[in-house]
Design a protein around this motif. Structure first.
Motif, PDB file in Angstrom:
ATOM      1  N   THR A 165       0.826  -1.246   0.004  1.00  0.00           N
ATOM      2  CA  THR A 165       0.032   0.018   0.180  1.00  0.00           C
ATOM      3  C   THR A 165       0.819   1.259  -0.027  1.00  0.00           C
ATOM      4  O   THR A 165       0.711   2.143   0.996  1.00  0.00           O
ATOM      5  CB  THR A 165      -0.884   0.148   1.356  1.00  0.00           C
ATOM      6  OG1 THR A 165      -1.483  -1.450   1.225  1.00  0.00           O
ATOM      7  CG2 THR A 165      -2.076   1.020   0.935  1.00  0.00           C
ATOM      8  N   ARG A 166       1.566   1.527  -1.245  1.00  0.00           N
ATOM      9  CA  ARG A 166       2.281   2.856  -1.326  1.00  0.00           C
ATOM     10  C   ARG A 166       1.046   3.928  -1.555  1.00  0.00           C
ATOM     11  O   ARG A 166      -0.005   3.486  -1.970  1.00  0.00           O
ATOM     12  CB  ARG A 166       2.955   2.711  -2.560  1.00  0.00           C
ATOM     13  CG  ARG A 166       4.659   2.276  -2.570  1.00  0.00           C
ATOM     14  CD  ARG A 166       5.247   3.372  -1.884  1.00  0.00           C
ATOM     15  NE  ARG A 166       5.567   4.360  -2.947  1.00  0.00           N
ATOM     16  CZ  ARG A 166       6.143   5.482  -2.606  1.00  0.00           C
ATOM     17  NH1 ARG A 166       6.095   6.050  -1.621  1.00  0.00           N
ATOM     18  NH2 ARG A 166       6.436   6.339  -3.837  1.00  0.00           N
ATOM     19  N   GLY A 171      -0.181  -1.135   4.383  1.00  0.00           N
ATOM     20  CA  GLY A 171      -0.095  -2.708   4.566  1.00  0.00           C
ATOM     21  C   GLY A 171       1.080  -3.079   5.310  1.00  0.00           C
ATOM     22  O   GLY A 171       1.069  -4.111   5.950  1.00  0.00           O
ATOM     23  N   ALA A 172       2.181  -2.610   4.600  1.00  0.00           N
ATOM     24  CA  ALA A 172       3.608  -3.252   5.192  1.00  0.00           C
ATOM     25  C   ALA A 172       3.521  -2.712   6.834  1.00  0.00           C
ATOM     26  O   ALA A 172       4.159  -3.424   7.448  1.00  0.00           O
ATOM     27  CB  ALA A 172       4.652  -2.523   4.583  1.00  0.00           C
ATOM     28  N   ARG A 187       1.895 -13.101   4.143  1.00  0.00           N
ATOM     29  CA  ARG A 187       2.955 -12.716   3.661  1.00  0.00           C
ATOM     30  C   ARG A 187       2.481 -11.461   2.758  1.00  0.00           C
ATOM     31  O   ARG A 187       1.428 -11.130   2.527  1.00  0.00           O
ATOM     32  CB  ARG A 187       3.200 -13.629   2.376  1.00  0.00           C
ATOM     33  CG  ARG A 187       3.946 -14.912   2.646  1.00  0.00           C
ATOM     34  CD  ARG A 187       4.551 -15.751   1.586  1.00  0.00           C
ATOM     35  NE  ARG A 187       3.500 -16.528   1.036  1.00  0.00           N
ATOM     36  CZ  ARG A 187       3.413 -17.349   0.028  1.00  0.00           C
ATOM     37  NH1 ARG A 187       4.565 -17.572  -0.538  1.00  0.00           N
ATOM     38  NH2 ARG A 187       2.480 -18.184  -0.633  1.00  0.00           N
ATOM     39  N   LEU A 188       3.657 -10.566   2.667  1.00  0.00           N
ATOM     40  CA  LEU A 188       3.515  -9.089   2.210  1.00  0.00           C
ATOM     41  C   LEU A 188       3.795  -9.100   0.623  1.00  0.00           C
ATOM     42  O   LEU A 188       4.704  -9.686   0.213  1.00  0.00           O
ATOM     43  CB  LEU A 188       4.537  -8.267   3.035  1.00  0.00           C
ATOM     44  CG  LEU A 188       4.292  -6.645   2.926  1.00  0.00           C
ATOM     45  CD1 LEU A 188       3.069  -6.197   3.247  1.00  0.00           C
ATOM     46  CD2 LEU A 188       5.654  -6.065   3.547  1.00  0.00           C
ATOM     47  N   ILE A 189       3.033  -8.369  -0.025  1.00  0.00           N
ATOM     48  CA  ILE A 189       3.487  -8.516  -1.377  1.00  0.00           C
ATOM     49  C   ILE A 189       3.436  -6.884  -1.996  1.00  0.00           C
ATOM     50  O   ILE A 189       2.719  -6.069  -1.165  1.00  0.00           O
ATOM     51  CB  ILE A 189       2.423  -9.235  -2.444  1.00  0.00           C
ATOM     52  CG1 ILE A 189       0.915  -8.702  -2.061  1.00  0.00           C
ATOM     53  CG2 ILE A 189       2.294 -10.489  -1.936  1.00  0.00           C
ATOM     54  CD1 ILE A 189      -0.130  -9.179  -3.211  1.00  0.00           C
ATOM     55  N   VAL A 190       3.979  -6.708  -2.907  1.00  0.00           N
ATOM     56  CA  VAL A 190       4.085  -5.271  -3.691  1.00  0.00           C
ATOM     57  C   VAL A 190       3.005  -4.997  -4.128  1.00  0.00           C
ATOM     58  O   VAL A 190       2.240  -6.077  -4.819  1.00  0.00           O
ATOM     59  CB  VAL A 190       5.202  -4.750  -4.445  1.00  0.00           C
ATOM     60  CG1 VAL A 190       6.523  -5.121  -3.771  1.00  0.00           C
ATOM     61  CG2 VAL A 190       5.266  -5.673  -5.717  1.00  0.00           C
ATOM     62  N   ILE A 223      -6.330   3.554  -2.507  1.00  0.00           N
ATOM     63  CA  ILE A 223      -5.923   3.603  -4.169  1.00  0.00           C
ATOM     64  C   ILE A 223      -5.267   2.087  -4.237  1.00  0.00           C
ATOM     65  O   ILE A 223      -4.516   1.517  -3.196  1.00  0.00           O
ATOM     66  CB  ILE A 223      -4.805   4.420  -4.278  1.00  0.00           C
ATOM     67  CG1 ILE A 223      -4.545   4.565  -6.001  1.00  0.00           C
ATOM     68  CG2 ILE A 223      -3.545   4.595  -3.498  1.00  0.00           C
ATOM     69  CD1 ILE A 223      -5.510   5.274  -6.475  1.00  0.00           C
ATOM     70  N   GLY A 224      -5.535   1.378  -5.257  1.00  0.00           N
ATOM     71  CA  GLY A 224      -5.132   0.114  -5.522  1.00  0.00           C
ATOM     72  C   GLY A 224      -6.213  -1.071  -5.241  1.00  0.00           C
ATOM     73  O   GLY A 224      -6.246  -2.034  -6.038  1.00  0.00           O
TER      74      GLY A 224
END
Ligand code: MRU
Length: 314
Positions: A165-166, A171-172, A187-190, A223-224
Motif C-alpha cells: 500500500t504505497r 499494509g506493510a 505474506r506481504l506483496i508489492v 488506492i489499489g
C-alpha cells in the motif's frame, strides 16, 4: 488495545505514524491538535475517523473551537463528517461519541462473523487485502481484517496476502504488524503483484474495507482497490467489501460524485523520508479510488450482506 478512546477529558489514540517501530499514544485536548493528527494519519481508517470526529465535538464543547474544519479534515471517508454530525446533533456530544465507540466494536464483531460465514460458503481460505482495515482503522478488530481475524480464530485461515500500500505503506507498516500480533499466517506483496497473483490462483477471495459507499454500491477505498477488483473479476474470485452501515452514503448517488483526496506530491517522490525521484518531479497522488459496483460480489455490513452480484443495492 483500543486504537482510540476517551480518557480523563482527552482523546487518547495510537500514533500510527510510529508503527511498527513503536507503540505510542497521543493525548489530544484540542480540536486543532486532532485535525493535525487526522491529516498526518496518526489516526486513520474510516470507522476510527468517525469516532475521532464525534470525540472532537466533545473537545470543542470544552474549548469553544469551531467544528467545521474538523468535519472537513479529510474529505473521502464519510464516517468523519458523520461522526461530527452525530455528536453535534446530541445535547451531550460526549455521550454520543462514547456510544459510537461502543457501537463500532459490536459492528466489527458482527462483520467479522458474517464475512467469515460468507467466505466459508465459497470455501475460501486464502485471502488478499489492501491498506489497513484492522483494529487500527477502527476501535478494535476491524472490518476486512476483522473478517481475517475471525477466520484465523476459527482455524480456517490458510494465508492472508497483504499489499504493502504505497505511498504510506499502511499494509506493510500496520496490517503486517496486526497479522503478526494475532499470529495469523501472512505474506506481504508489492501492490503491483496483486492482480497477477490472483491470476495465478494465489488467493481465493479479495477483502477490502471502504471509505464511502455510494447509493448504487460504487465503493471508494484505498488506492489499489480498483486494480484488485479488476484482477479478481478476471480470475473469477469473489471481491468483498466489508464496512459498517455508517460507511454507506445514500446521499451520494454514484462513485463519480465522491471527492477523492489528493495528498500531494511529497508522499510519491519520497519513501520513508528518502527522496526517490529527481528534484522537481511532479506527481499525482489520489489517496483512494472507486471500484464500480459491477466488480463487487457483495458488501458485508454489521447488519446484512448486500449481494451486488445479484442486482441488490445498498
Ligand atoms: O488513508 P487511510 O489510511 O485513512 O485509508 C484507509 C482505507 O482506505 C481503509 O481501507 C478504509 O478506511 C476502511 S478502514 C476499516
Amino acid at each position: 488495545m483500543r486504537t482510540i478512546d476517551w480518557v480523563d477529558d482527552a482523546i487518547v489514540l495510537v500514533d500510527q505514524t510510529r508503527l511498527p517501530g513503536e507503540l505510542t499514544y497521543l493525548r489530544i485536548t484540542t480540536v486543532a491538535d486532532l485535525i493535525d493528527a487526522i491529516q498526518r494519519l496518526a489516526v486513520r481508517g474510516a470507522p476510527a475517523l468517525g469516532v475521532a470526529g464525534a470525540m472532537g465535538v466533545a473537545l470543542a464543547a470544552r474549548t469553544g473551537e469551531p467544528i467545521a474544519p474538523l468535519r472537513a479534515a479529510r474529505p473521502t471517508a464519510v464516517n468523519l463528517a458523520w461522526g461530527v454530525d452525530q455528536a453535534a446533533a446530541n445535547a451531550d456530544p460526549l455521550a454520543r461519541a462514547l456510544e459510537i465507540r461502543d457501537e463500532d466494536l459490536s459492528a466489527c464483531l458482527a462483520m467479522g462473523a458474517r464475512g467469515a460465514d460468507l467466505l466459508a460458503e465459497h470455501a475460501a481460505t486464502r485471502v488478499m487485502t489492501v491498506c489497513n482495515t484492522g483494529g487500527l482503522a477502527t476501535v478494535e478488530r476491524g472490518t476486512a481484517l476483522g473478517v481475517i481475524q475471525t477466520m484465523h480464530e476459527r482455524g480456517v485461515l490458510a494465508e492472508a496476502l497483504a499489499l504493502e500500500t504505497r505511498p504510506l505503506l499502511q499494509g506493510a507498516r500496520l496490517t503486517a504488524w496486526e497479522l503478526a500480533r494475532m499470529g495469523a499466517p501472512h505474506r506481504l506483496i508489492v501492490d503491483s503483484a496483486g492482480p497477477f497473483l490472483l491470476a495465478r490462483g494465489a488467493a481465493d477471495a479479495v477483502l477490502i474495507g471502504a471509505d464511502r459507499i455510494a447509493a448504487n454500491g460504487d465503493t471508494a477505498n484505498k488506492i489499489g482497490s480498483y486494480s484488485l477488483a479488476l484482477g479478481a473479476c478476471r480470475a473469477g474470485v469473489p471481491f468483498l467489501v466489508i464496512a459498517p452501515e455508517t460507511t454507506i452514503d445514500l446521499a451520494t448517488p454514484t462513485g463519480d460524485a465522491i471527492h477523492i483526496e489528493d495528498r500531494g506530491a511529497a508522499e510519491v517522490v519520497s519513501l520513508g523520508g528518502v527522496k526517490i525521484a529527481p528534484d522537481g518531479t511532479q506527481a499525482l497522488n489520489p489517496a483512494f479510488d472507486v471500484t464500480p459496483a459491477d466488480l463487487i460480489t457483495a458488501i458485508v455490513t454489521d447488519r446484512r450482506v448486500i449481494r451486488l452480484d445479484r442486482g441488490e443495492t445498498p
